[in-house]
Motif scaffolding. Structure first.
Motif, PDB file in Angstrom:
ATOM      1  N   LEU A   1      60.807   6.945  95.297  1.00 49.97           N
ATOM      2  CA  LEU A   1      60.299   5.972  96.269  1.00 49.97           C
ATOM      3  C   LEU A   1      61.438   5.115  96.811  1.00 49.97           C
ATOM      4  CD1 LEU A   1      57.063   4.945  94.366  1.00 49.97           C
ATOM      5  CD2 LEU A   1      57.144   6.112  96.582  1.00 49.97           C
ATOM      6  N   SER A   2      62.327   4.714  95.941  1.00 53.53           N
ATOM      7  CA  SER A   2      63.487   3.914  96.352  1.00 53.53           C
ATOM      8  C   SER A   2      64.324   4.661  97.379  1.00 53.53           C
ATOM      9  CB  SER A   2      64.340   3.586  95.118  1.00 53.53           C
ATOM     10  OG  SER A   2      65.510   2.927  95.482  1.00 53.53           O
ATOM     11  N   GLU A   3      64.542   5.912  97.135  1.00 56.72           N
ATOM     12  CA  GLU A   3      65.325   6.732  98.065  1.00 56.72           C
ATOM     13  C   GLU A   3      64.606   6.868  99.405  1.00 56.72           C
ATOM     14  OE1 GLU A   3      66.269  11.308  97.867  1.00 56.72           O
ATOM     15  OE2 GLU A   3      67.597  10.217  96.500  1.00 56.72           O
ATOM     16  N   LEU A   4      63.314   7.131  99.361  1.00 57.25           N
ATOM     17  CA  LEU A   4      62.538   7.292 100.588  1.00 57.25           C
ATOM     18  C   LEU A   4      62.509   5.997 101.411  1.00 57.25           C
ATOM     19  CD1 LEU A   4      60.546   9.259 102.148  1.00 57.25           C
ATOM     20  CD2 LEU A   4      58.758   7.904 101.077  1.00 57.25           C
ATOM     21  N   PHE A   5      62.277   4.861 100.744  1.00 60.59           N
ATOM     22  CA  PHE A   5      62.200   3.575 101.442  1.00 60.59           C
ATOM     23  C   PHE A   5      63.571   2.989 101.738  1.00 60.59           C
ATOM     24  CE2 PHE A   5      57.981   3.060  99.051  1.00 60.59           C
ATOM     25  CZ  PHE A   5      57.245   3.561 100.111  1.00 60.59           C
TER      26      PHE A   5
END
Length: 66
Positions: free
Chosen positions: A48-52
């Motif tokens: 999620l961190s990578e996506l956001f």
């Protein structure tokens, strides 16, 4: 644990299903995280961190009960 996953998802104009497909989980998993019924694994939080494109602690935070 508190989270702003729903807000972050809305900023990217993603449905729960869209987000789930992008990180390889079910729509129900995203729904459960958003409703604070499920605490994601470290791997899922990092996806999620990578996506956001934000640090994990910008959309997940500890609550008083944690």
């Amino acid at each position: 644990m508190n989270n702003t996953l729903k807000v972050e998802r809305a900023i990217l104009n993603l449905t729960q299903d869209d987000l789930a497909k992008k990180i390889g989980v079910s729509r129900q998993t995203i729904n459960s995280i958003e409703k604070n019924r499920y605490v994601p694994s470290t791997v899922l939080a990092l996806k999620l961190s990578e996506l956001f494109e934000k640090p994990v602690n910008e959309f997940f935070s500890l609550s008083e009960n944690d």
